[in-house]
Design a protein around this motif. Structure first.
Motif, PDB file in Angstrom:
ATOM      1  N   SER A  66      93.032  79.161  71.817  1.00  0.00           N
ATOM      2  CA  SER A  66      91.914  80.069  72.050  1.00  0.00           C
ATOM      3  C   SER A  66      90.896  79.378  72.956  1.00  0.00           C
ATOM      4  CB  SER A  66      91.253  80.444  70.725  1.00  0.00           C
ATOM      5  OG  SER A  66      90.662  79.283  70.154  1.00  0.00           O
ATOM      6  N   ALA A  67      89.999  80.167  73.541  1.00  0.00           N
ATOM      7  CA  ALA A  67      88.973  79.608  74.427  1.00  0.00           C
ATOM      8  C   ALA A  67      88.098  78.610  73.674  1.00  0.00           C
ATOM      9  CB  ALA A  67      88.134  80.726  75.024  1.00  0.00           C
ATOM     10  N   SER A  68      87.720  78.950  72.458  1.00  0.00           N
ATOM     11  CA  SER A  68      86.856  78.034  71.702  1.00  0.00           C
ATOM     12  C   SER A  68      87.571  76.726  71.385  1.00  0.00           C
ATOM     13  CB  SER A  68      86.349  78.699  70.421  1.00  0.00           C
ATOM     14  OG  SER A  68      87.430  79.059  69.583  1.00  0.00           O
ATOM     15  N   GLU A  69      88.878  76.807  71.102  1.00  0.00           N
ATOM     16  CA  GLU A  69      89.638  75.585  70.840  1.00  0.00           C
ATOM     17  C   GLU A  69      89.801  74.772  72.122  1.00  0.00           C
ATOM     18  OE1 GLU A  69      93.846  74.166  68.792  1.00  0.00           O
ATOM     19  OE2 GLU A  69      93.310  76.285  68.764  1.00  0.00           O
ATOM     20  N   ILE A  71      87.678  74.669  74.624  1.00  0.00           N
ATOM     21  CA  ILE A  71      86.383  74.044  74.890  1.00  0.00           C
ATOM     22  C   ILE A  71      86.164  72.859  73.955  1.00  0.00           C
ATOM     23  CG2 ILE A  71      83.876  74.392  74.827  1.00  0.00           C
ATOM     24  CD1 ILE A  71      84.490  77.323  75.792  1.00  0.00           C
ATOM     25  N   LYS A  72      86.502  73.028  72.691  1.00  0.00           N
ATOM     26  CA  LYS A  72      86.350  71.920  71.747  1.00  0.00           C
ATOM     27  C   LYS A  72      87.230  70.742  72.158  1.00  0.00           C
ATOM     28  CE  LYS A  72      87.214  70.382  67.044  1.00  0.00           C
ATOM     29  NZ  LYS A  72      87.590  69.061  67.551  1.00  0.00           N
ATOM     30  N   VAL A 114      85.382  76.451  81.947  1.00  0.00           N
ATOM     31  CA  VAL A 114      84.498  76.905  80.869  1.00  0.00           C
ATOM     32  C   VAL A 114      83.462  77.872  81.437  1.00  0.00           C
ATOM     33  CG1 VAL A 114      82.790  76.194  79.149  1.00  0.00           C
ATOM     34  CG2 VAL A 114      84.873  74.838  79.483  1.00  0.00           C
ATOM     35  N   HIS A 117      85.148  81.168  82.153  1.00  0.00           N
ATOM     36  CA  HIS A 117      85.375  81.938  80.921  1.00  0.00           C
ATOM     37  C   HIS A 117      84.080  82.612  80.462  1.00  0.00           C
ATOM     38  CE1 HIS A 117      86.773  83.130  76.983  1.00  0.00           C
ATOM     39  NE2 HIS A 117      85.660  82.598  76.499  1.00  0.00           N
ATOM     40  N   HIS A 122      81.510  86.471  78.469  1.00  0.00           N
ATOM     41  CA  HIS A 122      80.332  86.400  77.610  1.00  0.00           C
ATOM     42  C   HIS A 122      78.998  86.548  78.336  1.00  0.00           C
ATOM     43  CE1 HIS A 122      83.084  85.159  74.471  1.00  0.00           C
ATOM     44  NE2 HIS A 122      83.530  84.189  75.252  1.00  0.00           N
TER      45      HIS A 122
END
Length: 193
Positions: A66-69, A71-72, A114, A117, A122
């Protein structure tokens, strides 16, 4: 169709000599990847051809996240580089590694993803929250820095080129300066004739 659709993932196209052998080697790698001793994960499996092993491990393995993963993982990777004394030494007498510029380019290329995205998925929320001016300023600074030190190619920035053109002032034409990198890694500007 959106360029950054969640189901899209880059997988390099490459012909494989022996698909079954490669599948076996990849399964072997996956089975030992969680192993505590990373050195064991790169060793040639018993009875295998070194050439097959090298060819199999030369390919990048892409994992859909996922995008959040993403980025993390990216921030963790960047932090690990920053903490690595061989890459970012805290001592002035230790030189940067020879591939330092390439490492920095890779970091900025991934940070650009990032921004892309966020802009594609967003930005309306950022506007609702009233942070668009700050976010745009952050992105402008990022692009100015990237352009100043040639950290990304025009092709790599293509997904946001229209936005970049609208946010940044038109460049004034001036004498071309050739940038040269000295042995110490410093960039020297010299005018072209």
């Amino acid at each position: 169709m959106n360029k950054f659709e969640k189901s899209s993932i880059f997988i390099p196209k490459r012909k494989v000599r022996d698909k079954e052998k490669q599948r076996e080697l990849l399964e072997y790698t996956e089975n030992i990847s969680g192993h505590q001793n990373l050195r064991k994960t790169v060793r040639l499996p018993e009875g295998e051809s070194i050439n097959e092993w090298l060819a199999c491990n030369k390919q990048r393995q892409f994992k859909k996240v996922s995008a959040s993963e993403y980025i993390k993982n990216l921030m963790d990777w960047i932090q690990s580089l920053l903490d690595d004394e061989k890459t970012f030494s805290s001592k002035n007498d230790i030189p940067f590694p020879k591939n330092f510029y390439d490492i920095i380019k890779d970091i900025f290329k991934r940070l650009f993803r990032v921004y892309a995205h966020i802009f594609y998925h967003h930005y309306s929320l950022i506007m609702q929250l009233g942070f668009n001016e700050e976010f745009n300023m952050s992105f402008k600074h990022f692009i100015f820095f990237v352009e100043e030190f040639e950290l990304m190619s025009v092709t790599e920035m293509q997904p946001l080129q229209e936005l970049i053109s609208s946010l940044l002032p038109k460049k004034k034409k001036k004498k071309k300066k050739k940038k040269r990198r000295s042995r110490s890694g410093k960039i020297k500007n010299t005018e072209e004739k």
